[in-house]
Design an enzyme around this catalytic site. Sequence first.
Site, PDB file in Angstrom:
ATOM      1  N   THR A  14      77.112  77.206  96.422  1.00 55.39           N
ATOM      2  CA  THR A  14      76.287  76.138  97.078  1.00 55.39           C
ATOM      3  C   THR A  14      75.600  76.239  98.163  1.00 55.39           C
ATOM      4  OG1 THR A  14      77.062  74.455  95.441  1.00 55.39           O
ATOM      5  CG2 THR A  14      75.726  73.818  97.106  1.00 55.39           C
ATOM      6  N   ARG A  40      65.359  64.973 123.504  1.00 56.33           N
ATOM      7  CA  ARG A  40      65.071  63.593 124.203  1.00 56.33           C
ATOM      8  C   ARG A  40      65.076  63.704 125.392  1.00 56.33           C
ATOM      9  NH1 ARG A  40      70.507  60.281 121.433  1.00 56.33           N
ATOM     10  NH2 ARG A  40      70.749  62.645 120.428  1.00 56.33           N
ATOM     11  N   ASP A  60      79.229  73.632 102.408  1.00 58.95           N
ATOM     12  CA  ASP A  60      79.377  73.126 100.488  1.00 58.95           C
ATOM     13  C   ASP A  60      80.298  74.348  99.826  1.00 58.95           C
ATOM     14  OD1 ASP A  60      79.548  72.058  97.419  1.00 58.95           O
ATOM     15  OD2 ASP A  60      78.037  70.951  99.162  1.00 58.95           O
ATOM     16  N   ILE A  61      80.452  74.171  98.894  1.00 58.87           N
ATOM     17  CA  ILE A  61      81.386  75.654  98.536  1.00 58.87           C
ATOM     18  C   ILE A  61      80.369  76.941  98.817  1.00 58.87           C
ATOM     19  CG2 ILE A  61      82.721  74.367  96.454  1.00 58.87           C
ATOM     20  CD1 ILE A  61      80.969  75.324  95.123  1.00 58.87           C
ATOM     21  N   LYS A 118      73.051  72.708 108.823  1.00 65.24           N
ATOM     22  CA  LYS A 118      73.752  72.699 108.907  1.00 65.24           C
ATOM     23  C   LYS A 118      74.922  72.906 107.027  1.00 65.24           C
ATOM     24  CE  LYS A 118      74.443  70.291 113.451  1.00 65.24           C
ATOM     25  NZ  LYS A 118      73.382  69.785 113.388  1.00 65.24           N
ATOM     26  N   LYS A 154      63.174  73.030 116.485  1.00 65.57           N
ATOM     27  CA  LYS A 154      64.511  72.404 115.696  1.00 65.57           C
ATOM     28  C   LYS A 154      63.940  71.656 114.352  1.00 65.57           C
ATOM     29  CE  LYS A 154      68.535  70.222 116.479  1.00 65.57           C
ATOM     30  NZ  LYS A 154      68.949  69.536 115.529  1.00 65.57           N
ATOM     31  N   ASP A 205      64.349  65.749 115.871  1.00 66.72           N
ATOM     32  CA  ASP A 205      65.013  64.487 114.958  1.00 66.72           C
ATOM     33  C   ASP A 205      64.592  63.516 115.422  1.00 66.72           C
ATOM     34  OD1 ASP A 205      65.828  67.041 113.559  1.00 66.72           O
ATOM     35  OD2 ASP A 205      67.696  66.931 115.613  1.00 66.72           O
TER      36      ASP A 205
END
Length: 242
Positions: free
Chosen positions: A73, A220, A69-70, A66, A37, A16
């Site tokens: 979805t 990091r 939602d419903i 991550k 990741k 990331d």
Amino acid sequence: MKNRFNSEDKIILAIDGLDLNQAKLLLEKCPSIKWVKVGLELFVREGPRVVEILKGLNKKIFLDLKFHDIPNTMSAACFQVSKLGVDIISVHSSAGLKALQDSKKASLEGASLANLKPPFVVGITVLTSFSLKDFQTDLDRKNSIEDNVLRLAKLSFDAELDGCVCSPWEVKMLRSIYKNNFELITPGIRLKIDNKDDQNRIMTPNEAIDNGASKLVIGRSISKALDPNKALIEIFKSIDSD
């Protein structure tokens, strides 16, 4: 001495904050990395092609988007990403039992349609960025982080997910309950010399493994090191030692 192959399989390098070229350069510097990741930022920037490129480098992929939602979805999203050939996907356990069950089922269906091995689906419990004070104040929660992690981990287990994501602070507690048939993936890993940055519930690699973590998400501490491969080797040594 623990098995080195096993140790290498326990480290997931978080890329990331890097663009694709930076990520590829980092992986060239750290050839023993098996797991990567891919988070929301990189996936939004590069799209699904990032998975294809990393698979071409023979890396296993934790696609950490991550989903929350419903049920319809979430399951549709899990169906789609399972066709990409990723190895682990994350969903928020707080979405509820039906959403988790449907997501797991959809991941199996998507992988089957693409003739791929189905990914593990893991439930996010409480983010490692939360301190107890922030957790109780921002989310208006009265009980402890540990109680919430217990509840959300049980929800993940009851939905027949493959594991959950928790901070290293909760690993020992969960491992005592779920033994060895449930993956416990832990971010919030820092070396003793590191700043904690935006993480609060942190632990060293060796401590987290000793407490029962299945895999460690480390970013990091490796990517920002002057010599990333040297930092990685030191991490391997620390979790290899008895």
